[in-house]
Design a protein around this motif. Structure first.
Motif, PDB file in Angstrom:
ATOM      1  N   GLU A   3       0.794  -1.292   0.151  1.00 16.24           N
ATOM      2  CA  GLU A   3      -0.123  -0.030  -0.097  1.00 16.24           C
ATOM      3  C   GLU A   3       0.667   1.357  -0.166  1.00 16.24           C
ATOM      4  O   GLU A   3       0.518   2.091  -0.648  1.00 16.24           O
ATOM      5  N   ARG A  22       0.644   3.867  -3.215  1.00 12.73           N
ATOM      6  CA  ARG A  22       0.160   5.237  -2.894  1.00 12.73           C
ATOM      7  C   ARG A  22       1.267   6.322  -3.166  1.00 12.73           C
ATOM      8  O   ARG A  22       0.744   7.468  -3.588  1.00 12.73           O
ATOM      9  N   THR A  53      -2.963   9.185  -3.944  1.00 13.74           N
ATOM     10  CA  THR A  53      -4.459   8.447  -3.154  1.00 13.74           C
ATOM     11  C   THR A  53      -5.400   8.295  -4.122  1.00 13.74           C
ATOM     12  O   THR A  53      -6.095   7.048  -3.931  1.00 13.74           O
ATOM     13  N   ALA A  67      -4.906   5.266  -6.623  1.00 10.57           N
ATOM     14  CA  ALA A  67      -4.797   4.252  -5.905  1.00 10.57           C
ATOM     15  C   ALA A  67      -6.059   3.554  -5.539  1.00 10.57           C
ATOM     16  O   ALA A  67      -6.433   2.329  -5.530  1.00 10.57           O
TER      17      ALA A  67
END
Length: 263
Positions: free
Chosen positions: A209, A213, A218, A221
Motif C-alpha cells: 500500500e 500510494r 491517493t 490508488a
C-alpha cells in the motif's frame, strides 16, 4: 470444536483476547495432565499472539519451548507448527538467509508428513523470503507453484495470501497499477472469509500500500483498489493458474469450476 480449531478460528478473526484466554487455559490443563501434544498446540498459539503483538523475541522463546516439548514426544508431526513460527520470526527479524533455510526445512518435514496444504503455505513464505533477498525470478516461480497448489487442492483459505504475494511481486516489477488492484483483491478475499492476515503478510500488505500510494497518489490508488475488489477472488485465481499468467493481468472471463474446500 477442539481447542486447536476454536483457537485458530479466533486468531483468524483477529480475536486476540479469546485466543489468549483459550491458550492459557489449555496450557494449564495440559501441564496438569502431562498432555504434551496439547501443550505444544497451546504454546504455538501463544507464540503467534506474540508475533501479532510485535514481540519477536518472546515469540521465538515460546516457539522454542514448544519445539522442545514436541521433540520430547518423539512425534515429528508435533514439530511442524513450532518450526513454522521460528521460520516466520527469523524472516520478520530480517535474517533472510537463515529464514530461507528454516522454511526449506519446514517444507521438507511437511512433505515427509504428507501435509500438502502446509507445503503450499510454506512455499508462499519461502517465496516472500526470496523476494526480500532480491531473487525476484525465483520468488515469482515459487509463488506460481503455490497458486497452482491452492487451486488444485481447493485451499480457499489460502486465496487471500496468493494475492498478497502477487501484489508484492507486482511492486518488485514496478507494475504499481496492478499491485493496487491486487491489494484490493487481497482485502476482498480476506473480508469474504471473515479473516485478518497473519502478521507477516499484514506487514507485506502495508508495504504494498505504501508503494502504491507513493507512486499513484491517493485518488488513483483508491480507484484501482476498488477495481480489484470488484473481481471474484477464486475465479481470478483459477483463471491465472489455467492461463499461466500473473493474477489480474487480464479479466477472468471464463466461469470457474467449483473446487473442494481446504482440508
Amino acid at each position: 470444536m477442539s481447542f486447536s480449531e476454536t483457537a485458530r478460528a479466533a486468531f483468524r478473526r483477529g480475536d486476540d483476547a479469546a485466543v489468549a484466554r483459550l491458550a492459557d487455559d489449555e496450557a494449564e490443563r495440559a501441564r496438569a495432565a502431562d498432555d504434551l501434544p496439547a501443550l505444544v498446540e497451546a504454546l504455538y498459539m501463544r507464540s503467534r499472539l506474540a508475533i501479532r503483538g510485535g514481540d519477536l523475541t518472546e515469540a521465538a522463546r515460546i516457539a522454542s519451548d514448544a519445539l522442545a516439548v514436541a521433540v520430547r514426544t518423539g512425534d515429528r508431526r508435533l514439530e511442524e507448527r513450532p518450526r513454522h513460527v521460528l521460520a516466520g520470526v527469523t524472516r520478520m527479524a530480517g535474517d533472510l538467509p537463515r529464514a530461507r533455510v528454516l522454511y526449506q526445512e519446514s517444507i521438507d518435514l511437511n512433505e515427509a508428513l504428507g501435509n500438502d496444504d502446509t507445503v503450499t503455505s510454506e512455499l508462499h513464505n519461502l517465496a516472500f523470503t526470496e523476494l526480500s533477498l532480491g531473487e525476484t525470478a525465483a520468488a515469482r516461480a515459487r509463488f506460481a507453484t503455490s497458486r497452482s497448489r491452492i487451486v488444485g487442492g481447493g485451499y480457499r483459505d489460502f486465496v487471500p495470501y496468493a494475492y498478497v504475494g502477487a501484489a508484492a511481486t507486482a511492486v518488485a516489477d514496478a507494475d504499481l497499477v496492478r499491485a493496487a488492484r491486487l491489494l484490493g483483491l487481497a482485502r476482498r478475499a480476506f473480508d469474504d472469509l471473515g479473516q485478518v492476515p497473519d502478521p507477516d503478510d499484514a506487514e507485506e500488505l502495508v508495504a504494498v500500500e505504501t508503494a502504491v500510494r507513493a507512486a499513484l497518489g491517493t485518488e488513483r490508488a483508491d480507484d484501482e483498489e476498488r477495481a480489484g475488489a470488484g473481481l471474484d477472488p477464486w475465479a481470478t485465481l483459477v483463471h491465472a493458474v489455467e492461463h499461466g499468467t500473473e493474477p489480474a493481468t487480464e479479466p477472468a472471463t471464463e466461469p470457474a469450476a467449483q473446487q473442494g474446500t481446504q482440508p
